[in-house]
Write an enzyme that holds these catalytic residues in place. Sequence first.
Site, PDB file in Angstrom:
ATOM      1  N   ASP A  59     -19.593  -7.788   3.964  1.00 30.64           N
ATOM      2  CA  ASP A  59     -18.864  -7.553   2.713  1.00 30.64           C
ATOM      3  C   ASP A  59     -19.874  -7.656   1.574  1.00 30.64           C
ATOM      4  OD1 ASP A  59     -17.342  -7.683   0.428  1.00 30.64           O
ATOM      5  OD2 ASP A  59     -15.979  -9.240   1.164  1.00 30.64           O
ATOM      6  N   SER A 138     -19.442   6.789 -10.970  1.00 29.13           N
ATOM      7  CA  SER A 138     -18.275   7.674 -10.930  1.00 29.13           C
ATOM      8  C   SER A 138     -18.229   8.484 -12.219  1.00 29.13           C
ATOM      9  CB  SER A 138     -16.989   6.847 -10.810  1.00 29.13           C
ATOM     10  OG  SER A 138     -15.855   7.652 -11.093  1.00 29.13           O
ATOM     11  N   TYR A 151     -11.602  -0.216 -12.298  1.00 33.60           N
ATOM     12  CA  TYR A 151     -12.597   0.600 -11.589  1.00 33.60           C
ATOM     13  C   TYR A 151     -13.601   1.211 -12.560  1.00 33.60           C
ATOM     14  CZ  TYR A 151     -14.268   4.488  -8.608  1.00 33.60           C
ATOM     15  OH  TYR A 151     -15.033   5.391  -7.897  1.00 33.60           O
ATOM     16  N   LYS A 155     -17.576   0.503 -12.706  1.00 29.10           N
ATOM     17  CA  LYS A 155     -18.553   1.586 -12.503  1.00 29.10           C
ATOM     18  C   LYS A 155     -19.443   1.766 -13.728  1.00 29.10           C
ATOM     19  CE  LYS A 155     -17.641   3.095  -8.301  1.00 29.10           C
ATOM     20  NZ  LYS A 155     -18.644   2.925  -7.231  1.00 29.10           N
TER      21      LYS A 155
HETATM   22  N1  LIG Z   1     -14.541  10.268  -3.378  1.00 21.07           N
HETATM   23  C1  LIG Z   1     -14.618  10.464  -4.699  1.00 21.07           C
HETATM   24  O1  LIG Z   1     -14.043  11.412  -5.246  1.00 21.07           O
HETATM   25  C2  LIG Z   1     -15.445   9.530  -5.541  1.00 21.07           C
HETATM   26  C3  LIG Z   1     -15.582   9.825  -6.898  1.00 21.07           C
HETATM   27  C4  LIG Z   1     -16.351   9.004  -7.704  1.00 21.07           C
HETATM   28  C5  LIG Z   1     -16.981   7.903  -7.150  1.00 21.07           C
HETATM   29  N2  LIG Z   1     -16.829   7.619  -5.826  1.00 21.07           N
HETATM   30  C6  LIG Z   1     -17.525   6.447  -5.291  1.00 21.07           C
HETATM   31  O2  LIG Z   1     -18.293   6.837  -4.174  1.00 21.07           O
HETATM   32  C7  LIG Z   1     -18.442   5.721  -3.281  1.00 21.07           C
HETATM   33  C8  LIG Z   1     -18.033   6.144  -1.890  1.00 21.07           C
HETATM   34  O3  LIG Z   1     -16.650   6.496  -1.928  1.00 21.07           O
HETATM   35  P1  LIG Z   1     -15.952   7.356  -0.780  1.00 21.07           P
HETATM   36  O4  LIG Z   1     -15.090   8.340  -1.445  1.00 21.07           O
HETATM   37  O5  LIG Z   1     -16.957   7.773   0.218  1.00 21.07           O
HETATM   38  O6  LIG Z   1     -14.970   6.211  -0.185  1.00 21.07           O
HETATM   39  P2  LIG Z   1     -14.579   5.806   1.290  1.00 21.07           P
HETATM   40  O7  LIG Z   1     -13.390   4.913   1.129  1.00 21.07           O
HETATM   41  O8  LIG Z   1     -14.483   6.986   2.169  1.00 21.07           O
HETATM   42  O9  LIG Z   1     -15.829   4.927   1.771  1.00 21.07           O
HETATM   43  C9  LIG Z   1     -16.103   3.693   1.181  1.00 21.07           C
HETATM   44  C10 LIG Z   1     -16.724   2.790   2.232  1.00 21.07           C
HETATM   45  O10 LIG Z   1     -17.039   1.541   1.589  1.00 21.07           O
HETATM   46  C11 LIG Z   1     -16.670   0.497   2.458  1.00 21.07           C
HETATM   47  N3  LIG Z   1     -16.401  -0.704   1.688  1.00 21.07           N
HETATM   48  C12 LIG Z   1     -15.361  -0.934   0.839  1.00 21.07           C
HETATM   49  N4  LIG Z   1     -15.437  -2.175   0.346  1.00 21.07           N
HETATM   50  C13 LIG Z   1     -16.548  -2.744   0.890  1.00 21.07           C
HETATM   51  C14 LIG Z   1     -17.140  -4.019   0.783  1.00 21.07           C
HETATM   52  N5  LIG Z   1     -16.597  -4.967   0.021  1.00 21.07           N
HETATM   53  N6  LIG Z   1     -18.278  -4.273   1.479  1.00 21.07           N
HETATM   54  C15 LIG Z   1     -18.834  -3.319   2.268  1.00 21.07           C
HETATM   55  N7  LIG Z   1     -18.292  -2.091   2.427  1.00 21.07           N
HETATM   56  C16 LIG Z   1     -17.165  -1.811   1.742  1.00 21.07           C
HETATM   57  C17 LIG Z   1     -15.408   0.999   3.167  1.00 21.07           C
HETATM   58  O11 LIG Z   1     -15.169   0.279   4.369  1.00 21.07           O
HETATM   59  C18 LIG Z   1     -15.775   2.464   3.399  1.00 21.07           C
HETATM   60  O12 LIG Z   1     -16.436   2.638   4.633  1.00 21.07           O
HETATM   61  C19 LIG Z   1     -17.565   4.600  -3.865  1.00 21.07           C
HETATM   62  O13 LIG Z   1     -18.384   3.705  -4.584  1.00 21.07           O
HETATM   63  C20 LIG Z   1     -16.632   5.338  -4.787  1.00 21.07           C
HETATM   64  O14 LIG Z   1     -16.157   4.512  -5.815  1.00 21.07           O
HETATM   65  C21 LIG Z   1     -16.071   8.398  -5.012  1.00 21.07           C
END
Ligand SMILES: NC(=O)c1ccc[n+]([C@@H]2O[C@H](COP(=O)([O-])OP(=O)(O)OC[C@H]3O[C@@H](n4cnc5c(N)ncnc54)[C@H](O)[C@@H]3O)[C@@H](O)[C@H]2O)c1
Length: 246
Positions: A59, A138, A151, A155
Site C-alpha cells: 500500500d 490528472s 482528488y 493531484k
Molecule cells: N483513467 C483515467 O481516465 C485517469 C485520468 C486522470 C488520471 N488518472 C490517474 O492515473 C493513475 C492510474 O489510473 P487508472 O485509470 O489506471 O486506474 P486503475 O484503477 O485501473 O489502476 C490503479 C491501480 O492502483 C492500485 N492502487 C490503488 N490504491 C493503491 C494503494 N494505496 N497502493 C498501491 N496501489 C494502489 C490499484 O490496485 C490499481 O491496480 C491514477 O493515479 C489515476 O488517478 C487516470
Amino acid sequence: MGRVAIVTGGASGIGQAIVRKLAQAGNAVAVLDLDADAALAEAKEVEAAGGTALGLPADVADREAVDAAVSRVAAELGRPTIVVNSAGMSLHRSFLELTTEMFEKIVRINLSGTFNVCHASLPHLLEEGWGRIINISSSSVHSGVPRMSSYVAAKAGVVGLTKTLSLEFADRGVTANAVAPGSVDTPMLRRTIGAGDIPQGFLPPVGRLGVPDDMANAVAFLASDEAGYITGQHWSINGGRSTSSW
Ligand SMILES: NC(=O)c1ccc[n+]([C@@H]2O[C@H](COP(=O)([O-])OP(=O)(O)OC[C@H]3O[C@@H](n4cnc5c(N)ncnc54)[C@H](O)[C@@H]3O)[C@@H](O)[C@H]2O)c1
C-alpha cells in the site's frame, strides 16, 4: 535501456501499460500494487513475455510497507533509478457530503503515497547519479471538477511536489515530471462511467478516449536518456481536451 524501474499501481490500467512498455524497453520492472494477486500476476505476465519483473504487494500510503518494498527491489532487481507513481484512487462526492476521513484517505493514497515512494527511492537515484521520477497527475487539476475536490486537491499536490523535486535534484542527474492524463479507458474510468459520475459518450477533440498505451508512450519517453533535459514539466496527454469540466 537495462535499468530498474518501480511502477506503483502497476497491476491495472495506465500503470500496467507502463510496466509493459518499460519492460519491453529492456528494464527490470517492480510491479507495486495494493492488489497482491494482480501484482504477482502482472509480474508473471512480464516474465512470460521474456522480461524481468517482481510483483510487490504494498500500500503506497503505508510508509513502512513502501520502505520494505523499495529495499526488496534493490536486493532482488538492483538499484532502482526509474520511479513511476501511477497508484491512485478517485472519489466523486459533493463538497458538503465529503467527510474529513474521506478527504484524508484520498490525499493519503494519491499524494502521500507519491511522497512515500519518491522519498524511499530517491537515495538510490542520487547514489546512481541518474534518475527519472514520473508522477501521474490528472487533467482535472487544470480546471477543477465538481464533486472531485479531494482528488483534484491531491493531484494538484502531486504537481507541486514534482516541480519542487525537479528543482532540488536538477543538478544531480535526476529529472522529475508529471503526466496529466485526460480520460483514459481503464477499470477506474469504467467504474466512474458505470456509477454515472461522468457523462456516457464524452469524447475529447481527437474523437476517442485515451488508451493506457497513450500514457505509457509518454512515460517511456520521459524515462529515457533522450529526455534528460526535460524536468519540472506537467505534460498533458489528453486528446486535445483543455479542461475537465464536462
Ligand atoms: N483513467 C483515467 O481516465 C485517469 C485520468 C486522470 C488520471 N488518472 C490517474 O492515473 C493513475 C492510474 O489510473 P487508472 O485509470 O489506471 O486506474 P486503475 O484503477 O485501473 O489502476 C490503479 C491501480 O492502483 C492500485 N492502487 C490503488 N490504491 C493503491 C494503494 N494505496 N497502493 C498501491 N496501489 C494502489 C490499484 O490496485 C490499481 O491496480 C491514477 O493515479 C489515476 O488517478 C487516470
